[in-house]
Scaffold this motif. Structure first.
Motif, short mmCIF file in Angstrom:
data_model
loop_
_atom_site.label_atom_id
_atom_site.label_comp_id
_atom_site.label_asym_id
_atom_site.label_seq_id
_atom_site.Cartn_x
_atom_site.Cartn_y
_atom_site.Cartn_z
N PRO A 167 0.84 -1.20 0.00
CA PRO A 167 0.00 0.00 0.00
C PRO A 167 0.88 1.26 0.00
O PRO A 167 1.93 1.26 0.65
N THR A 168 0.47 2.27 -0.72
CA THR A 168 1.25 3.51 -0.80
C THR A 168 1.65 4.01 0.59
O THR A 168 2.78 4.45 0.81
N MET A 169 0.72 3.92 1.52
CA MET A 169 1.00 4.41 2.88
C MET A 169 1.95 3.49 3.65
O MET A 169 2.44 3.85 4.71
N PHE A 170 2.19 2.28 3.16
CA PHE A 170 3.13 1.36 3.81
C PHE A 170 4.50 1.36 3.13
O PHE A 170 5.36 0.57 3.47
N GLU A 208 -5.24 4.31 -6.00
CA GLU A 208 -4.85 3.20 -5.12
C GLU A 208 -5.72 1.97 -5.39
O GLU A 208 -5.21 0.85 -5.46
N ALA A 216 -6.25 2.33 0.46
CA ALA A 216 -5.77 0.96 0.21
C ALA A 216 -6.58 -0.08 0.98
O ALA A 216 -6.82 -1.18 0.48
N SER A 218 -4.80 5.93 4.24
CA SER A 218 -4.64 4.48 4.40
C SER A 218 -5.91 3.74 3.98
O SER A 218 -5.85 2.61 3.50
N PHE A 270 -3.91 -3.80 8.24
CA PHE A 270 -4.81 -3.22 7.23
C PHE A 270 -6.06 -4.07 7.03
O PHE A 270 -6.85 -3.79 6.13
N ARG A 273 -4.55 -0.10 -8.29
CA ARG A 273 -3.39 -0.95 -8.06
C ARG A 273 -3.79 -2.36 -7.64
O ARG A 273 -3.01 -3.30 -7.74
N TYR A 274 -5.03 -2.50 -7.16
CA TYR A 274 -5.43 -3.80 -6.62
C TYR A 274 -6.53 -4.50 -7.43
O TYR A 274 -6.89 -5.63 -7.11
#
Ligand SMILES: Cc1ncc(COP(=O)(O)O)c(C=O)c1O
Ligand SMILES: Cc1ncc(COP(=O)(O)O)c(C=O)c1O
Ligand SMILES: [Mg+2]
Ligand SMILES: [Mg+2]
Ligand SMILES: [Mg+2]
Ligand SMILES: [Mg+2]
Lengths: 360, 360
Positions: free
Chosen positions: A221-224, B109, B81, B78, B224, B112-113
């Protein structure tokens, strides 16, 4: 108002001078007419707070220039995943030393993302010691080597670092950060939740060697991703502003009132000596950790009789010594004597224990 | 001490009574001899704080029993994600409406998934309106449908919800949570950083329908995974304790001083009307958003002349109206008038703008 002596393992005591200043500045920080809680994180005045915190941390810990300091959220528990997601990018292997619950959790999370190996463990004796490490058993091409520097629950500490050669050493400093000087250059990553030794819960400090940044897995994740925060001075999104402010006040206290980490170490050693000396001489109480691996921060102890333990915890609480109950996974007692605990608190606790023993 | 009127988009103003109480209780919460910052999160006394916050939030918002309330860290960023990692578990598809920078980041984000689709956008007119939605263009088997309820930067708001049928509606409420009543049952997930309308930065509130929990992707970091926090009452690890405490004080203020969300809405509408009426009648200033999509919380406006804008922002600041500069991606001005901004603040700002216009 009567303040108690708070032996909580975390969140835990903060210096009284820090709390007083925070109370004084609550509605109006330095004449700006705002609380720190109300400030835009992109304002100049907040910028001066976060920059001072980073500069003070760098100076106090002697952090080399090739390390980034990140102010993150999510606790040390989030680092258990961020470390493998960002670092397990070469062989996909990593070594872990299992010295307690937190080390186990870090290992479990690492195992979800790659080939994590437990190179040693002290589970056989309820984590009451730090296992001897044999470098020949280490994974030569590991992406990192993980330790929990100070084991909050069991009260052990690495007094010697593993010889990991070129493999970056990653360490969870949650319960010992800023308690004594440390050679940061020996580590690839140091991380810590602030809520034990240096601030409120909700701030996680990460100190990371620059070459370890920028190779996160695609799924991260971007935040990770450490790079997200390194590239933006911990301002990619809204940081935990107030927690960083309190952390900054604690750093000023370490600099100005304590006199830096050498002085902090001397103070912490003196406090721990008072407690451990008493435990070693007591007939009622005993410490649970082998002497050479004892933590300066967390001292677990027992009477050997669960009813007596409970009686002691109750009596101590009534006398103003709170949060002495051991972790639910261990039982007995634990006195966490972090930076902010004054010598007086430990001396009074020991006097209380002597009295209790005399009357037991 | 002279407090300013703070029009920051976030972190932003808090009710003065909340800050006063926090200052009063800083060294000794309710006679326990500890600051809330120092309390073990597993202590009874802290338990009463976090439980009261959840109960009050449930009561104030009328949250149905089949929804969990989670107190997390990491900001709304966060959630960008966490939402796909936890919810993109069926078709792997999701729809997004692109109404501003935050919606765009959430979409990026999500992309990306899985197969994220932008079903509509107002990028063509600098996000100055909410696009009309045609349900026939929605992805029938999407795992969720994402909107940004209130667009902080551009000052627009969804006054009508998209008709998503059985597809769970996920909404970023960062800049409008608790500003007016909302029918929670219309949403699958509501999330919000606390730092605009209800607390300090470092706390993220997630309200999630229970059936959406427990199907996270394998790659999801434990921290998460909504289930991690749902199963542990937001105490899997150390929560952002102090931020939750302040949030709780804000909730008490909404209940006891404001009188709930109907009263809050009336108050916010009255404040917004004063500002928008002035903008609509001013010859110097004008709002940038189409009338029917205006936000109650964030009012961007311009003079049409960048130099004049800068002059205004500077003069306003000198007069005690701070943080009126528009977001760096838009320019001009923006007055964020969240819950804690009193009517007096808006009236005084408008009086100042009238004066400025008269002398311009
Ligand atoms: C050594 C250690 N690591 C990790 C944690 C977990 O930290 P957090 O609650 O900030 O996730 C703790 C304490 O809670 C700890 O003592
Ligand atoms: C609507 C919206 N979403 C997301 C964010 C990002 O939130 P955070 O900084 O808590 O990650 C913001 C503001 O900063 C916002 O206004
Ligand atoms: Mg431990
Ligand atoms: Mg003994
Ligand atoms: Mg926006
Ligand atoms: Mg006009």
């Amino acid at each position: 108002m009567s303040r108690v002596y708070n032996f909580s393992a975390g969140p835990s005591m903060l210096p009284e001078s820090v709390l007083k200043r925070a109370a004084d500045e609550m509605l109006d920080y330095h004449g700006c007419g705002q609380s720190v809680m109300e400030m835009s994180h992109r304002s100049k005045i907040y910028g001066s707070i976060i920059e001072a915190a980073e500069a003070d941390l760098r100076q106090i810990m002697g952090i080399p220039d090739n390390y980034k300091v990140l102010f993150l959220q999510g606790g040390a528990s989030s680092q258990f995943a961020m470390v493998p997601l960002n670092l397990m990018n070469g062989s996909g292997k990593a070594d872990y030393v299992i010295t307690g619950q937190w080390a186990k959790k870090a290992f479990a999370e690492g195992s979800r993302y790659g080939e994590a190996k437990a190179v040693a463990s002290s589970a056989d004796k309820t984590f009451s010691y730090i296992p001897k490490l044999d470098p020949s058993t280490f994974t030569k091409d590991a992406d990192y080597f993980h330790i929990c520097m100070n084991n909050t629950i069991y009260g052990t500490k690495f007094h010697q670092l593993p010889e990991t050669g070129d493999v970056p050493l990653v360490a969870d400093f949650s319960s010992c950060i800023l308690s004594e000087p440390v050679d940061v250059s020996k580590f690839g990553v140091i991380y810590a939740g602030a809520q034990k030794n240096c601030g409120p819960a909700g701030l996680t400090i990460v100190i990371i060697r620059e070459d370890l940044i920028g190779k996160a897995r695609d799924i991260t994740p971007t935040m990770f991703n450490y790079q997200t925060h390194a590239d933006n001075g911990s301002m990619f999104n809204t940081p935990p502003c107030y927690a960083i402010y309190i952390f900054g006040l604690v750093l000023q206290w370490i600099k100005d009132e304590i006199g830096g980490l050498d002085a902090m170490k001397a103070r912490n050693e003196a406090k721990a000596a008072v407690l451990y000396d008493f435990l070693d001489n007591s007939k009622l109480f005993r410490g649970t950790v082998v002497k050479e691996d004892r933590s300066l921060m967390n001292a677990p102890f027992v009477t050997g009789d669960a009813d007596m333990d409970a009686k002691f915890v109750k009596a101590a609480e009534a006398a103003g010594f709170v949060n002495l109950k051991g972790h639910r996974s261990v039982g007995g007692m634990r006195a966490s004597i972090y930076n902010a605990m004054p010598m007086e608190g430990v001396e009074k606790l020991v006097a209380f224990m002597k009295d209790f023993e005399a009357n037991a």
